[in-house]
Design a protein around this motif. Structure first.
Motif, PDB file in Angstrom:
ATOM      1  N   LYS A   1       6.888   4.796   3.672  1.00  0.00           N
ATOM      2  CA  LYS A   1       7.769   4.488   4.809  1.00  0.00           C
ATOM      3  C   LYS A   1       9.091   3.905   4.320  1.00  0.00           C
ATOM      4  O   LYS A   1      10.155   4.203   4.861  1.00  0.00           O
ATOM      5  N   ALA A   2       9.042   3.065   3.300  1.00  0.00           N
ATOM      6  CA  ALA A   2      10.265   2.490   2.746  1.00  0.00           C
ATOM      7  C   ALA A   2      11.145   3.576   2.136  1.00  0.00           C
ATOM      8  O   ALA A   2      12.368   3.546   2.267  1.00  0.00           O
ATOM      9  N   THR A   3      10.532   4.545   1.467  1.00  0.00           N
ATOM     10  CA  THR A   3      11.284   5.655   0.886  1.00  0.00           C
ATOM     11  C   THR A   3      11.959   6.469   1.983  1.00  0.00           C
ATOM     12  O   THR A   3      13.142   6.821   1.873  1.00  0.00           O
TER      13      THR A   3
ATOM     14  N   ASP B   1       0.824  -1.199   0.000  1.00  0.00           N
ATOM     15  CA  ASP B   1       0.000   0.000   0.000  1.00  0.00           C
ATOM     16  C   ASP B   1       0.866   1.261   0.000  1.00  0.00           C
ATOM     17  O   ASP B   1       2.044   1.211   0.343  1.00  0.00           O
ATOM     18  N   PRO B   2       0.301   2.377  -0.407  1.00  0.00           N
ATOM     19  CA  PRO B   2       1.083   3.612  -0.530  1.00  0.00           C
ATOM     20  C   PRO B   2       1.775   4.033   0.768  1.00  0.00           C
ATOM     21  O   PRO B   2       2.885   4.561   0.738  1.00  0.00           O
ATOM     22  N   CYS B   3       1.153   3.748   1.911  1.00  0.00           N
ATOM     23  CA  CYS B   3       1.768   4.102   3.197  1.00  0.00           C
ATOM     24  C   CYS B   3       3.063   3.323   3.410  1.00  0.00           C
ATOM     25  O   CYS B   3       4.076   3.881   3.834  1.00  0.00           O
ATOM     26  N   GLU B   4       3.021   2.016   3.125  1.00  0.00           N
ATOM     27  CA  GLU B   4       4.222   1.189   3.261  1.00  0.00           C
ATOM     28  C   GLU B   4       5.317   1.666   2.303  1.00  0.00           C
ATOM     29  O   GLU B   4       6.489   1.702   2.653  1.00  0.00           O
ATOM     30  N   LEU B   5       4.914   1.998   1.088  1.00  0.00           N
ATOM     31  CA  LEU B   5       5.882   2.465   0.099  1.00  0.00           C
ATOM     32  C   LEU B   5       6.530   3.766   0.551  1.00  0.00           C
ATOM     33  O   LEU B   5       7.745   3.950   0.406  1.00  0.00           O
TER      34      LEU B   5
ATOM     35  N   PRO C   1      19.402  -0.819  12.144  1.00  0.00           N
ATOM     36  CA  PRO C   1      19.642  -2.108  11.473  1.00  0.00           C
ATOM     37  C   PRO C   1      18.327  -2.824  11.170  1.00  0.00           C
ATOM     38  O   PRO C   1      17.334  -2.643  11.874  1.00  0.00           O
ATOM     39  N   THR C   2      18.325  -3.615  10.124  1.00  0.00           N
ATOM     40  CA  THR C   2      17.143  -4.388   9.742  1.00  0.00           C
ATOM     41  C   THR C   2      17.557  -5.790   9.337  1.00  0.00           C
ATOM     42  O   THR C   2      18.695  -6.015   8.928  1.00  0.00           O
ATOM     43  N   GLU C   3      16.636  -6.707   9.465  1.00  0.00           N
ATOM     44  CA  GLU C   3      16.852  -8.078   9.000  1.00  0.00           C
ATOM     45  C   GLU C   3      16.331  -8.262   7.574  1.00  0.00           C
ATOM     46  O   GLU C   3      16.594  -9.280   6.946  1.00  0.00           O
ATOM     47  N   VAL C   4      15.559  -7.285   7.098  1.00  0.00           N
ATOM     48  CA  VAL C   4      14.945  -7.412   5.774  1.00  0.00           C
ATOM     49  C   VAL C   4      16.023  -7.327   4.699  1.00  0.00           C
ATOM     50  O   VAL C   4      16.780  -6.364   4.636  1.00  0.00           O
ATOM     51  N   MET C   5      16.104  -8.345   3.867  1.00  0.00           N
ATOM     52  CA  MET C   5      17.111  -8.394   2.816  1.00  0.00           C
ATOM     53  C   MET C   5      16.605  -7.823   1.509  1.00  0.00           C
ATOM     54  O   MET C   5      17.384  -7.341   0.702  1.00  0.00           O
ATOM     55  N   ILE C   6      15.307  -7.919   1.308  1.00  0.00           N
ATOM     56  CA  ILE C   6      14.755  -7.503   0.015  1.00  0.00           C
ATOM     57  C   ILE C   6      13.344  -6.944   0.197  1.00  0.00           C
ATOM     58  O   ILE C   6      12.555  -7.488   0.954  1.00  0.00           O
ATOM     59  N   SER C   7      13.077  -5.824  -0.460  1.00  0.00           N
ATOM     60  CA  SER C   7      11.744  -5.232  -0.488  1.00  0.00           C
ATOM     61  C   SER C   7      11.179  -5.411  -1.890  1.00  0.00           C
ATOM     62  O   SER C   7      11.862  -5.119  -2.875  1.00  0.00           O
ATOM     63  N   LEU C   8       9.957  -5.868  -1.954  1.00  0.00           N
ATOM     64  CA  LEU C   8       9.289  -6.120  -3.235  1.00  0.00           C
ATOM     65  C   LEU C   8       8.023  -5.275  -3.317  1.00  0.00           C
ATOM     66  O   LEU C   8       6.930  -5.746  -3.012  1.00  0.00           O
ATOM     67  N   PRO C   9       8.152  -4.001  -3.704  1.00  0.00           N
ATOM     68  CA  PRO C   9       6.951  -3.169  -3.787  1.00  0.00           C
ATOM     69  C   PRO C   9       5.990  -3.657  -4.860  1.00  0.00           C
ATOM     70  O   PRO C   9       6.403  -3.979  -5.968  1.00  0.00           O
ATOM     71  N   GLU C  10       4.717  -3.726  -4.492  1.00  0.00           N
ATOM     72  CA  GLU C  10       3.638  -4.050  -5.434  1.00  0.00           C
ATOM     73  C   GLU C  10       3.814  -5.404  -6.134  1.00  0.00           C
ATOM     74  O   GLU C  10       3.263  -5.637  -7.200  1.00  0.00           O
ATOM     75  N   PHE C  11       4.564  -6.321  -5.542  1.00  0.00           N
ATOM     76  CA  PHE C  11       4.865  -7.605  -6.182  1.00  0.00           C
ATOM     77  C   PHE C  11       3.617  -8.406  -6.519  1.00  0.00           C
ATOM     78  O   PHE C  11       3.581  -9.123  -7.517  1.00  0.00           O
TER      79      PHE C  11
ATOM     80  N   LYS D   1      16.960   7.723   5.202  1.00  0.00           N
ATOM     81  CA  LYS D   1      17.679   7.692   6.483  1.00  0.00           C
ATOM     82  C   LYS D   1      18.987   6.923   6.355  1.00  0.00           C
ATOM     83  O   LYS D   1      19.992   7.289   6.954  1.00  0.00           O
ATOM     84  N   VAL D   2      18.975   5.857   5.573  1.00  0.00           N
ATOM     85  CA  VAL D   2      20.201   5.089   5.357  1.00  0.00           C
ATOM     86  C   VAL D   2      21.253   5.980   4.708  1.00  0.00           C
ATOM     87  O   VAL D   2      22.408   6.002   5.124  1.00  0.00           O
ATOM     88  N   HIS D   3      20.837   6.719   3.702  1.00  0.00           N
ATOM     89  CA  HIS D   3      21.780   7.582   2.995  1.00  0.00           C
ATOM     90  C   HIS D   3      22.322   8.699   3.888  1.00  0.00           C
ATOM     91  O   HIS D   3      23.417   9.179   3.672  1.00  0.00           O
ATOM     92  N   ARG D   4      21.563   9.085   4.893  1.00  0.00           N
ATOM     93  CA  ARG D   4      22.028  10.112   5.827  1.00  0.00           C
ATOM     94  C   ARG D   4      22.761   9.510   7.020  1.00  0.00           C
ATOM     95  O   ARG D   4      23.201  10.228   7.909  1.00  0.00           O
TER      96      ARG D   4
END
Length: 134
Positions: free
Chosen positions: A87-89, A81-85, A102-112, A94-97
Motif C-alpha cells: 500500500k505504501a508503494t 506486513d507485506p500488505c502495508e508495504l 494529503p497525509t500527516e505521516v512524516m516518516i514511514s519505517l518499513p520493517e523497523f 500516486k504522489v509521483h503521478r
C-alpha cells in the motif's frame, strides 16, 4: 555516524533513505535522525509523501522504545506486513503521478521492528513507471 546526515535531512531533499543492516547504529543516533524530520518541517513532501526510512536489521535492542520516544512529537508509521508495504508503494506512485491525498505521516519505517541481522525482510519489488511523472 548517522548524525552527520541531519543537515541533509533538514533540507527536505530526501525521499527515501536506506540504512538497513549497518553495524554499530546507536539508538540515540536513530532518535536524532527521526527528530530532525520533525524539526525541519519539510515532511511529508508535497504534503503527501512521507520520508521512507529503512532502518531494519541494525541490531537496535529497543526499537519499540525508539518509536515511543519520537511518536510524541513525530507522526510516523511502522510498516510491518507485506500488505502495508505494498500500500505504501502504491501511495508513493500516486504522489509521483500527482494523485495523492494529503497525509500527516512524516516518516514511514518499513520493517523497523525487525532488528536481528537474520531477520527476513519482505520488500516489494520496485516497479518502473510506464510513463514519466507529469
Amino acid at each position: 555516524g548517522l548524525c552527520e546526515l541531519i543537515d541533509f535531512i533538514k533540507m527536505g531533499a530526501a525521499e527515501e533513505l536506506d540504512f538497513s543492516n549497518l553495524p554499530g547504529v546507536e539508538q540515540d543516533e536513530v532518535v536524532a535522525l527521526l527528530m530532525a524530520v520533525k524539526e525541519c518541517g519539510q515532511y511529508p513532501l508535497q504534503k503527501s509523501l512521507p520520508l521512507l526510512f529503512r532502518l531494519d536489521r541494525n541490531g537496535l535492542e529497543k526499537p519499540h522504545e525508539i518509536i515511543a520516544l519520537v511518536s510524541q512529537d513525530l507522526c510516523c508509521e511502522v510498516l510491518t506486513d507485506p500488505c502495508e508495504l505494498q500500500k505504501a508503494t502504491v501511495a508513493r506512485n500516486k504522489v509521483h503521478r500527482g494523485e495523492a491525498e494529503p497525509t500527516e505521516v512524516m516518516i514511514s519505517l518499513p520493517e523497523f521492528y525487525l532488528q536481528s541481522e537474520e531477520a527476513v525482510v519482505t520488500t516489494p519489488v520496485p516497479q518502473t513507471p510506464k510513463s514519466a511523472p507529469s
